[in-house]
Write a protein that holds these residues in place. Structure first.
Motif, PDB file in Angstrom:
ATOM      1  N   SER A   3       0.842  -1.139   0.176  1.00  0.00           N
ATOM      2  CA  SER A   3       0.012  -0.073  -0.135  1.00  0.00           C
ATOM      3  C   SER A   3       0.876   1.389   0.004  1.00  0.00           C
ATOM      4  O   SER A   3       0.640   2.325  -0.782  1.00  0.00           O
ATOM      5  CB  SER A   3      -0.782   0.149   1.283  1.00  0.00           C
ATOM      6  N   ILE A   4       1.898   1.246   0.826  1.00  0.00           N
ATOM      7  CA  ILE A   4       2.822   2.138   0.727  1.00  0.00           C
ATOM      8  C   ILE A   4       3.493   2.740  -0.411  1.00  0.00           C
ATOM      9  O   ILE A   4       3.396   3.774  -0.864  1.00  0.00           O
ATOM     10  CB  ILE A   4       3.879   2.227   1.995  1.00  0.00           C
ATOM     11  N   HIS A   5       4.110   1.314  -1.177  1.00  0.00           N
ATOM     12  CA  HIS A   5       4.576   1.641  -2.509  1.00  0.00           C
ATOM     13  C   HIS A   5       3.741   2.353  -3.441  1.00  0.00           C
ATOM     14  O   HIS A   5       4.188   3.166  -4.277  1.00  0.00           O
ATOM     15  CB  HIS A   5       4.969   0.267  -2.982  1.00  0.00           C
ATOM     16  N   LYS A   6       2.279   1.748  -3.428  1.00  0.00           N
ATOM     17  CA  LYS A   6       1.433   2.208  -4.642  1.00  0.00           C
ATOM     18  C   LYS A   6       1.026   3.823  -4.255  1.00  0.00           C
ATOM     19  O   LYS A   6       0.969   4.775  -4.994  1.00  0.00           O
ATOM     20  CB  LYS A   6       0.247   1.432  -4.689  1.00  0.00           C
ATOM     21  N   ALA A   7       0.909   4.257  -3.011  1.00  0.00           N
ATOM     22  CA  ALA A   7       0.434   5.476  -2.286  1.00  0.00           C
ATOM     23  C   ALA A   7       1.898   6.359  -2.847  1.00  0.00           C
ATOM     24  O   ALA A   7       1.525   7.474  -3.322  1.00  0.00           O
ATOM     25  CB  ALA A   7       0.268   5.579  -0.989  1.00  0.00           C
ATOM     26  N   GLU A   8       3.064   6.120  -2.498  1.00  0.00           N
ATOM     27  CA  GLU A   8       4.147   6.793  -2.862  1.00  0.00           C
ATOM     28  C   GLU A   8       4.371   7.041  -4.440  1.00  0.00           C
ATOM     29  O   GLU A   8       4.636   8.216  -4.989  1.00  0.00           O
ATOM     30  CB  GLU A   8       5.583   5.931  -2.543  1.00  0.00           C
ATOM     31  N   LYS A   9       3.917   6.093  -5.121  1.00  0.00           N
ATOM     32  CA  LYS A   9       3.779   6.483  -6.753  1.00  0.00           C
ATOM     33  C   LYS A   9       2.761   7.624  -7.018  1.00  0.00           C
ATOM     34  O   LYS A   9       2.842   8.642  -7.834  1.00  0.00           O
ATOM     35  CB  LYS A   9       3.380   5.247  -7.603  1.00  0.00           C
ATOM     36  N   LEU A  10       1.577   7.538  -6.377  1.00  0.00           N
ATOM     37  CA  LEU A  10       0.560   8.553  -6.583  1.00  0.00           C
ATOM     38  C   LEU A  10       0.792  10.027  -6.048  1.00  0.00           C
ATOM     39  O   LEU A  10       0.788  10.909  -6.730  1.00  0.00           O
ATOM     40  CB  LEU A  10      -0.739   7.990  -5.668  1.00  0.00           C
ATOM     41  N   ILE A  11       1.751   9.966  -4.942  1.00  0.00           N
ATOM     42  CA  ILE A  11       2.009  11.300  -4.465  1.00  0.00           C
ATOM     43  C   ILE A  11       3.380  11.664  -5.096  1.00  0.00           C
ATOM     44  O   ILE A  11       3.360  12.801  -5.383  1.00  0.00           O
ATOM     45  CB  ILE A  11       2.349  11.148  -2.986  1.00  0.00           C
TER      46      ILE A  11
END
Length: 389
Positions: free
Chosen positions: A103-111
């Motif tokens: 979840s962190i990895h995917k959120a970092e991509k979004l941000i």
């Protein structure tokens, strides 16, 4: 928002397609009411400890939104609730950490695509925060501190968007309360908190109340924080009881909520109700119901023992205090209050029955397992001295 994830009329999660929701101008998946409607069954199943149903739905959702942090976060949250009834059980740790990291990895991509993406910041704060809670339970203090710092950083980034809905307000609420609470209770963390604006505890509580009544994903987590805070920090036992009663009634198979409902009944003096609820916990442990284990048994057996002692049924009281001790030894929680006070109460009963040898052993065990400053240790010393045991 430049790269906001938007849903379409064709997206389905365990249900027939719904018309596209038009009252979500942010484009955040977290705030898509159509999706919320479609996965209500799965979220409720998770909190009611039907993990097979919940995770089946979350995996379908993951297939529909492979690049979004929400499905991984929910599957990780499901692992957290498997851990919650017995924090000593590390069986689900790796799976929990793996999904929170995803979840962190995917959120970092979004941000990275959109630095102003409040939704991505929300998931980063939440996932780091949950990891920090687990690491602190495991006494992995360096990892816990690192996760905590990241959670605070992203909580600060996700603040100020309460008009978008109560989901994101949870970040504001936790920041406001804990940015004041943490320095008050953990002075060593003051330098970290000095880097952030000071919050407002009362505002944080009000915001948690708002989230607990109006959010979808964050509702139960806000209620969890509220009943823990009202019980332990704010000294509002009846407010805590009201929340735990609601949660137990809504999710009757959740052993964590069941246990804390019994505890709150006990704390406000409703001893008969606490006993009856505790007896149900013990029956479910015997039936090997999912999530009901020795940790819950230690609580429940102590409350039943207290009830029988108060009505003068000493034989039954002794039986359940012994059960509480057995559960404490099974879960290796001999330093816990319910274990220690079960020993203490058995020592007092043995003294009344003129069985000084048994009394001496019980009080010796209290002093063996309790730290010297623990109230049970002090009470045991005083009782032994007064009664010349």
């Amino acid at each position: 928002m430049k790269e906001a994830v938007r849903t379409t009329a064709g997206d389905t999660v365990g249900a027939e397609p719904l018309e596209e929701v038009v009252d979500n101008p942010s484009g955040y998946l977290l705030l898509d009411r159509g999706l919320q409607f479609r996965i209500t069954e799965y979220v409720n199943s998770m909190y009611n400890f039907d993990f097979a149903t919940a995770e089946r739905g979350f995996m379908v959702m993951k297939h529909s939104y492979p690049d979004h942090p929400l499905p991984d976060f929910l599957i990780g949250l499901s692992q957290w609730w498997k851990i919650a009834p017995d924090m000593e059980n590390e069986r689900f740790d790796k799976r929990f950490i793996a999904y929170m990291d995803s979840s962190i990895h995917k959120a970092e991509k979004l941000i990275k695509q959109d630095p102003e993406n409040k939704e991505a910041a929300f998931f980063l704060a939440g996932a780091h925060g949950f990891k920090g809670r687990l690491y602190s339970e495991r006494k992995a203090w360096t990892k816990a501190t690192f996760s905590g710092k990241n959670a605070l950083k992203y909580l600060e980034m996700s603040r100020g968007e309460e008009e978008l809905g109560p989901e994101l307000l949870l970040g504001d609420a936790l920041f406001n309360y804990f940015s004041v609470w943490i320095p008050e209770n953990y002075p060593l963390l003051k330098p970290i908190l000095a880097l952030f604006p000071k919050g407002d505890k009362q505002l944080g509580l009000q915001q948690l109340e708002d989230v607990s009544k109006n959010a979808f994903y964050a509702r139960v987590e806000a209620q969890y924080f509220l009943f823990r805070l009202y019980s332990a920090e704010e000294k509002k036992p009846y407010e805590a009881l009201s929340i735990t009663e609601y949660l137990h009634n809504k999710y009757p198979n959740n052993p964590y909520f069941h246990r804390f409902y019994a505890r709150q009944l006990y704390s406000v003096g409703r001893s008969l109700d606490a006993m009856e609820s505790s007896m149900e916990i013990l029956k479910r442990i015997e039936a090997k119901q999912t999530g009901y284990e020795a940790n819950s048994g230690r609580y429940a057996a102590f409350f039943v023992g207290q009830y029988y002692e108060r009505i003068g049924q000493t034989k039954s009281a002794k039986q359940y205090y012994q059960k509480a001790i057995a559960f404490g030894e099974e879960s290796e929680t001999q330093e816990s209050g319910y274990y220690l006070y079960s020993l203490l109460n058995l020592g007092k009963i043995a003294t009344k029955e003129n069985d000084k040898a048994a009394a001496k052993k019980y009080f010796k065990d209290v002093k063996k397992y309790a730290k010297r400053k623990h109230p049970a240790h002090q009470e045991a010393r005083d009782f032994v001295k007064k009664n010349k045991i």
